[in-house]
Design an enzyme around this catalytic site. Structure first.
Site, PDB file in Angstrom:
ATOM      1  N   TRP A 170       0.834  -1.205   0.000  1.00  0.00           N
ATOM      2  CA  TRP A 170       0.000   0.000   0.000  1.00  0.00           C
ATOM      3  C   TRP A 170       0.866   1.252   0.000  1.00  0.00           C
ATOM      4  CZ3 TRP A 170      -0.981  -4.283   3.154  1.00  0.00           C
ATOM      5  CH2 TRP A 170      -2.150  -5.009   2.840  1.00  0.00           C
ATOM      6  N   GLN A 230     -13.757   1.330  -2.375  1.00  0.00           N
ATOM      7  CA  GLN A 230     -13.836  -0.077  -1.998  1.00  0.00           C
ATOM      8  C   GLN A 230     -15.111  -0.307  -1.196  1.00  0.00           C
ATOM      9  OE1 GLN A 230     -10.313  -1.220   0.250  1.00  0.00           O
ATOM     10  NE2 GLN A 230      -9.182  -1.705  -1.625  1.00  0.00           N
ATOM     11  N   VAL A 273      -5.680 -11.816   7.214  1.00  0.00           N
ATOM     12  CA  VAL A 273      -6.531 -13.006   7.036  1.00  0.00           C
ATOM     13  C   VAL A 273      -5.655 -14.255   6.915  1.00  0.00           C
ATOM     14  CG1 VAL A 273      -8.617 -11.975   6.045  1.00  0.00           C
ATOM     15  CG2 VAL A 273      -6.643 -12.456   4.568  1.00  0.00           C
ATOM     16  N   ALA A 327     -13.704 -11.948   5.892  1.00  0.00           N
ATOM     17  CA  ALA A 327     -13.668 -10.546   5.483  1.00  0.00           C
ATOM     18  C   ALA A 327     -13.376 -10.493   3.999  1.00  0.00           C
ATOM     19  CB  ALA A 327     -12.586  -9.792   6.257  1.00  0.00           C
TER      20      ALA A 327
HETATM   21  N1  DAH Z   1      -7.755  -4.338   1.941  1.00  0.00           N
HETATM   22  C1  DAH Z   1      -7.236  -5.124   0.847  1.00  0.00           C
HETATM   23  C2  DAH Z   1      -6.678  -4.219  -0.221  1.00  0.00           C
HETATM   24  O1  DAH Z   1      -7.015  -3.092  -0.271  1.00  0.00           O
HETATM   25  C3  DAH Z   1      -8.305  -5.996   0.250  1.00  0.00           C
HETATM   26  C4  DAH Z   1      -8.711  -7.096   1.201  1.00  0.00           C
HETATM   27  C5  DAH Z   1      -8.129  -8.305   1.167  1.00  0.00           C
HETATM   28  C6  DAH Z   1      -9.703  -6.852   2.110  1.00  0.00           C
HETATM   29  C7  DAH Z   1      -8.505  -9.333   2.010  1.00  0.00           C
HETATM   30  C8  DAH Z   1     -10.103  -7.873   2.974  1.00  0.00           C
HETATM   31  C9  DAH Z   1      -9.492  -9.112   2.894  1.00  0.00           C
HETATM   32  O2  DAH Z   1     -11.063  -7.724   3.869  1.00  0.00           O
HETATM   33  O3  DAH Z   1      -9.902 -10.126   3.718  1.00  0.00           O
HETATM   34  O4  DAH Z   1      -5.917  -4.661  -1.053  1.00  0.00           O
END
Ligand code: DAH
Length: 359
Positions: A170, A230, A273, A327
């Site tokens: 990120w 998102q 996760v 999630a």
């Molecule tokens: N937050 C992650 C992203 O922005 C995406 C994501 C992946 C969200 C796995 C989740 C998860 O809740 O379980 O790339």
């Protein structure tokens, strides 16, 4: 009586004659006036300040009294008759004009009306609403969280500590604010911090979806924007399994895209996760064959997901022996692109009306 004033005058037959002619001419001319302008011309010609009858009336003062009385009465009666005729003609013209309008300017009430311009919702807003609607109908609640977020929620409590290499996933826009030599605030890079915020504020069972804007410090291209949306999803309860995760997401894709679309799950890594997966759909353009849009993959990734890591659960004070959860986090622009067949994410925020009017 032989007073001078009462004397017979040679003027008298002359004036009577004039009145007579005026009346005749006026009647003839009036019959020929066909509109308001002509009628006004007629009025001026006979009754106006320099009109024919007015002049006769003025000339009466030169007569002896008796003549003046007789002729004055006659002239005034004529004036009255002309005024009455004017009034009658005026209203006749009005009636005629109304009949003409009604005949020629008839309103065709069956013609379609003129539509005023109406605004519309941005395609991302429409997609967002449909996504949330699909989850709401499966029992998920909708909540929101802040776009300016703490490092603690965006990273740390999601098992991404400051020195962790996963932070490279990120590219972060940090707020220009320091505390104890570090910058603790940022523009959230994903909606996942809301998992923490929700769990901190309530006990299981949890079923929420959280929409929102996210920001990343990166160059834009056909599939990346520095601001995007998102939708985060979280379900925590007793006995939640990865089967629930897959079933929920299958149902979601069916509701959003119909049952012909294919989805694919593959393992992936996200620190919060375990196990982690990514879900992809067959490419809207080549339907799986491989093309430029999908980078020859045949598939387009639309979300990350997984079973909530037990350390994340204990971090918010949940009993990780008793509760499990899943999630997911999906990119709304990606989904809108799949849905409408849009090849470049940058169209969404260029504000080109030729693009926006298509939705
Ligand atoms: N937050 C992650 C992203 O922005 C995406 C994501 C992946 C969200 C796995 C989740 C998860 O809740 O379980 O790339």
């Amino acid at each position: 009586m032989l007073s001078l004033k009462g004397a017979w005058s040679a003027e008298m037959p002359l004036v009577q004659d004039q009145l007579h002619r005026i009346e005749e001419d006026a009647a003839r001319d009036l019959a020929a006036t066909a509109d308001e302008a002509a009628l006004e011309g007629w009025r001026v010609a006979y009754l106006g300040r320099r009109g024919r009858l007015t002049q006769v009336l003025r000339g009466l003062s030169a007569l002896v009294e008796e003549e003046r009385r007789n002729l004055g009465a006659a002239a005034n009666q004529l004036k009255q008759r002309l005024e009455d005729a004017h009034e009658a003609h005026h209203s006749a013209l009005g009636d005629a004009a109304l009949r003409t309008t009604m005949r020629e300017g008839r309103l065709d009430v069956t013609l379609p009306g003129v539509r005023g311009p109406i605004g519309r919702l941005h395609p991302i807003t429409q997609t967002l609403r449909d996504i949330l609607g699909a989850f709401a109908s499966m029992g998920f609640q909708v909540t929101e969280g802040p776009e300016i977020e703490w490092d603690r929620y965006n990273f740390e409590m999601l098992r991404i500590p400051a020195d962790h290499p996963a932070r490279d996933l990120w590219d972060t826009l940090w707020m220009d604010y320091e505390r104890d030599g570090v910058r603790p605030m940022l523009l959230r890079t994903h909606t996942s911090p809301n998992q923490i915020r929700v769990m901190e504020s309530q006990e299981p069972p949890v079923r929420v979806v959280v929409p929102g804007k996210c920001y990343r410090y990166e160059a834009t291209d056909a599939t990346h924007e520095w601001m995007f949306h998102q939708v985060e999803g979280l379900a925590v309860d007793e006995n939640i399994s990865i089967g629930d995760l897959k079933g929920t997401l299958y149902e979601f894709t069916k509701r959003m895209f119909g049952s012909e679309r294919r989805v694919r799950f593959r393992t992936d890594y996200f620190p919060f996760v375990e196990p982690g997966v990514e879900m992809a759909m067959d490419c809207f353009n080549c339907r799986g064959g491989g093309c430029r849009t999908c980078g020859n993959q045949g598939w387009i990734e639309i979300l990350g997901a997984g079973m909530v890591h037990p350390e994340v659960l204990t971090g918010v004070g949940y009993d990780a022996e008793r509760y499990t959860g899943f999630a997911f986090g999906m990119g709304v622009e990606r989904i809108a692109m799949l849905r409408y067949g849009i090849e470049d994410i940058r169209h969404f925020f260029a504000n080109d009306l030729r693009f926006l009017r298509q939705f």
